[in-house]
Design a protein around this motif. Structure first.
Motif, PDB file in Angstrom:
ATOM      1  N   TYR A 273     -13.536   0.837 -32.200  1.00 23.70           N
ATOM      2  CA  TYR A 273     -12.551   1.056 -31.134  1.00 23.70           C
ATOM      3  C   TYR A 273     -13.088   1.918 -30.005  1.00 23.70           C
ATOM      4  N   SER A 274     -14.119   2.736 -30.277  1.00 24.98           N
ATOM      5  CA  SER A 274     -14.724   3.518 -29.192  1.00 24.98           C
ATOM      6  C   SER A 274     -15.631   2.659 -28.324  1.00 24.98           C
ATOM      7  N   PHE A 275     -16.330   1.698 -28.950  1.00 26.14           N
ATOM      8  CA  PHE A 275     -17.343   0.928 -28.227  1.00 26.14           C
ATOM      9  C   PHE A 275     -17.022  -0.570 -28.189  1.00 26.14           C
ATOM     10  N   MET A 276     -15.746  -0.915 -28.324  1.00 24.82           N
ATOM     11  CA  MET A 276     -15.380  -2.324 -28.315  1.00 24.82           C
ATOM     12  C   MET A 276     -15.677  -2.975 -26.963  1.00 24.82           C
ATOM     13  N   CYS A 277     -15.749  -2.189 -25.916  1.00 24.49           N
ATOM     14  CA  CYS A 277     -16.067  -2.734 -24.597  1.00 24.49           C
ATOM     15  C   CYS A 277     -17.559  -2.666 -24.299  1.00 24.49           C
ATOM     16  N   LYS A 278     -18.333  -2.135 -25.247  1.00 26.87           N
ATOM     17  CA  LYS A 278     -19.789  -2.058 -25.118  1.00 26.87           C
ATOM     18  C   LYS A 278     -20.401  -2.662 -26.373  1.00 26.87           C
ATOM     19  N   PRO A 279     -20.492  -3.986 -26.442  1.00 25.88           N
ATOM     20  CA  PRO A 279     -20.906  -4.674 -27.673  1.00 25.88           C
ATOM     21  C   PRO A 279     -22.252  -4.217 -28.225  1.00 25.88           C
ATOM     22  N   PHE A 280     -23.203  -3.856 -27.350  1.00 27.33           N
ATOM     23  CA  PHE A 280     -24.522  -3.462 -27.845  1.00 27.33           C
ATOM     24  C   PHE A 280     -24.425  -2.227 -28.736  1.00 27.33           C
ATOM     25  N   PHE A 281     -23.776  -1.182 -28.235  1.00 31.85           N
ATOM     26  CA  PHE A 281     -23.656   0.047 -29.021  1.00 31.85           C
ATOM     27  C   PHE A 281     -22.748  -0.152 -30.225  1.00 31.85           C
ATOM     28  N   CYS A 282     -21.723  -0.957 -30.054  1.00 32.83           N
ATOM     29  CA  CYS A 282     -20.818  -1.234 -31.170  1.00 32.83           C
ATOM     30  C   CYS A 282     -21.582  -1.886 -32.332  1.00 32.83           C
ATOM     31  N   ASN A 283     -22.344  -2.928 -32.043  1.00 30.08           N
ATOM     32  CA  ASN A 283     -23.110  -3.618 -33.082  1.00 30.08           C
ATOM     33  C   ASN A 283     -24.224  -2.737 -33.636  1.00 30.08           C
ATOM     34  N   LEU A 284     -24.826  -1.910 -32.779  1.00 32.22           N
ATOM     35  CA  LEU A 284     -25.906  -1.025 -33.222  1.00 32.22           C
ATOM     36  C   LEU A 284     -25.399  -0.026 -34.250  1.00 32.22           C
ATOM     37  N   ARG A 406      -3.416   2.909 -31.222  1.00 29.81           N
ATOM     38  CA  ARG A 406      -2.463   3.129 -30.133  1.00 29.81           C
ATOM     39  C   ARG A 406      -3.179   3.161 -28.785  1.00 29.81           C
ATOM     40  N   TRP A 407      -4.305   3.823 -28.778  1.00 25.79           N
ATOM     41  CA  TRP A 407      -5.093   3.952 -27.546  1.00 25.79           C
ATOM     42  C   TRP A 407      -5.549   2.587 -27.045  1.00 25.79           C
ATOM     43  N   ARG A 408      -6.158   1.801 -27.900  1.00 24.16           N
ATOM     44  CA  ARG A 408      -6.692   0.521 -27.456  1.00 24.16           C
ATOM     45  C   ARG A 408      -5.610  -0.528 -27.233  1.00 24.16           C
ATOM     46  N   ASP A 409      -4.505  -0.416 -27.946  1.00 25.52           N
ATOM     47  CA  ASP A 409      -3.400  -1.328 -27.675  1.00 25.52           C
ATOM     48  C   ASP A 409      -2.870  -1.147 -26.265  1.00 25.52           C
ATOM     49  N   LEU A 410      -2.836   0.081 -25.807  1.00 21.73           N
ATOM     50  CA  LEU A 410      -2.302   0.372 -24.486  1.00 21.73           C
ATOM     51  C   LEU A 410      -3.313   0.152 -23.380  1.00 21.73           C
ATOM     52  N   VAL A 411      -4.560   0.555 -23.612  1.00 23.70           N
ATOM     53  CA  VAL A 411      -5.555   0.575 -22.548  1.00 23.70           C
ATOM     54  C   VAL A 411      -6.413  -0.680 -22.545  1.00 23.70           C
ATOM     55  N   GLY A 412      -6.698  -1.229 -23.726  1.00 31.24           N
ATOM     56  CA  GLY A 412      -7.626  -2.337 -23.793  1.00 31.24           C
ATOM     57  C   GLY A 412      -9.025  -1.868 -23.450  1.00 31.24           C
ATOM     58  N   CYS A 413      -9.822  -2.730 -22.851  1.00 30.56           N
ATOM     59  CA  CYS A 413     -11.174  -2.340 -22.438  1.00 30.56           C
ATOM     60  C   CYS A 413     -11.144  -1.640 -21.083  1.00 30.56           C
TER      61      CYS A 413
END
Length: 413
Positions: A273-284, A406-413
């Motif tokens: 949820y912290s890096f869902m908008c940054k796939p490289f770091f999320c997968n890393l 809650r954070w990502r539901d409201l803000v998304g990416c």
């Protein structure tokens, strides 16, 4: 002949042999004595023993002196969950924790949208006092809006009581409230003519879920699954390990694998949820912690890993695995340091680390039983405290997970 017969009878040792040779009179009396002897043997056999009487594979903590179960039959081992011994609280602290997380999982599945609508600047109160048709009159002036007639036909089978219920995303509705109602629906002007006083509560409840688009929940449920597996494996290990060396060998490996699963899956919600908008770091980060967890579980399968001499090595390995989460947390703060949700979740994660860290120290040092051996055999020894701290840490992480959702539901990416 009689002397010879008596000599033969004297050579027989068991009641059954003497009865077959006719050396005892009264078969009922013989059977009674046999039954009484077996019952007495079972009563003695299932008594708790002291540390010095244990086989080598059950000797783990020399500061717990008594109340051990040793090589009991499987039935008696299962039933001992309801009796008092030095593993009773070890079993129940994590078994209760398992049912706690099972309940939390069911609750989260039934209520997947954890957004607090009251935090949306009193949005529900505004909707209650707003004419839905008047709101929709602003829609034609907004670009890229979907055709209302098509949406009405789409939703009317599901909501027959409503004439118009557009499929508005969170961004559309927020734009609508911002651009279309800047003054007429301010908190000081609730008597405006366009306020629909008769709007029903159920209409608001149907519109409210359209205010946001819930994101995927699999990282959160992966954590809950890892927590439940760890707690149930630990509880089962403490209950059944006294049965035999073979079963103890299997149960301990299951227990260590559960710990590795809990630590690994604990990183899934914050990383995803912290890096869902940054796939490289999320997968890393997800790949690294997954590989580390698998490696730790494989090391746990080594026989030497179970010996008491490796207690510090075990704790250090799991502690190091937990410390690997510092990098993504710091990275999160660099990216979202101005977001209150990032700070709030970091506070929970620090508290979780404190619980786990104290638990590891207690586990290694065997405090408090080393200060007074035998005093904490039944209650209060280090492993019970370790179990309680693990449950507390996992529950703290659950609370952090709710904030991420809650954070990502409201803000998304």
């Amino acid at each position: 002949m009689m002397a010879s017969g008596r000599q033969n009878c004297d050579n027989l040792t068991s009641f059954s042999e003497k009865s077959e040779q006719g050396c005892l009179e009264g078969g009922n009396q013989v059977r009674y004595k046999e039954g009484k002897g077996k019952r007495l043997w079972k009563k003695v056999k299932y008594q708790l023993v002291e540390y010095h009487s244990l086989p080598g594979y059950l000797r783990d903590n020399e500061f717990i002196l008594g109340h051990y179960r040793s090589e009991w039959p499987l039935k008696q081992t299962f039933l001992s969950i309801f009796t008092i011994h030095n593993e009773t609280l070890n079993v129940w602290t994590h078994l209760i924790g398992f049912f706690l997380f099972l309940s939390l999982t069911i609750y989260t599945m039934k209520v997947p949208e954890v957004v607090d609508l009251q935090s949306l600047h009193h949005l529900p109160e505004v909707l209650k006092k707003t004419d839905l048709h008047e709101l929709l009159t602003c829609l034609p002036s907004m670009p890229n809006m979907p055709d209302l007639r098509r949406l009405q036909d789409e939703y009317k089978p599901s909501f027959p009581s409503m004439d118009v219920l557009p499929s508005l995303s969170s961004w559309y509705i927020l734009e609508l409230l911002t651009n279309c109602l800047p003054e007429r629906f301010s908190h000081s002007n609730h008597s405006d003519a366009c306020v629909l006083r008769s709007m029903k509560e159920d209409m608001v409840n149907m519109i409210a879920p359209l205010m946001f688009r819930p994101i995927t929940r699999w990282p959160f449920f992966a954590f809950l699954g890892g927590a439940m597996f760890c707690l149930l494996a630990s509880s089962t290990c403490h209950l059944l390990s006294c049965h035999s060396e073979r079963l103890s060998y299997i149960m301990l490996r299951l227990d260590y694998t559960g710990i590795a699963a809990l630590i690994s899956t604990s990183f899934y919600p914050p990383v995803y949820y912290s890096f869902m908008c940054k796939p490289f770091f999320c997968n890393l980060y997800l790949g690294f912690i997954t590989v580390l967890g698998i490696a730790t579980a494989m090391v746990s399968l080594l026989p030497v890993f179970q010996t008491p001499g490796f207690r510090s090595i075990r704790a250090s390995l799991f502690f190091g695995m937990g410390m690997s989460g510092v990098a993504p947390i710091l990275h999160k703060l660099i990216l979202f340091g101005n977001q209150p949700e990032a700070l709030h979740t970091t506070g929970y994660e620090i508290l979780m680390g404190v619980f786990y860290g104290i638990g590891a120290v207690v586990y290694v040092t065997r405090i408090p039983e080393r200060w007074n051996p035998g005093k904490f055999d039944i209650a209060g020894h280090s492993h019970q405290l370790f179990h309680i701290l693990v449950v507390a840490g996992a529950y703290t992480h659950y609370q952090a997970g709710l904030i991420y959702l809650r954070w990502r539901d409201l803000v998304g990416c």
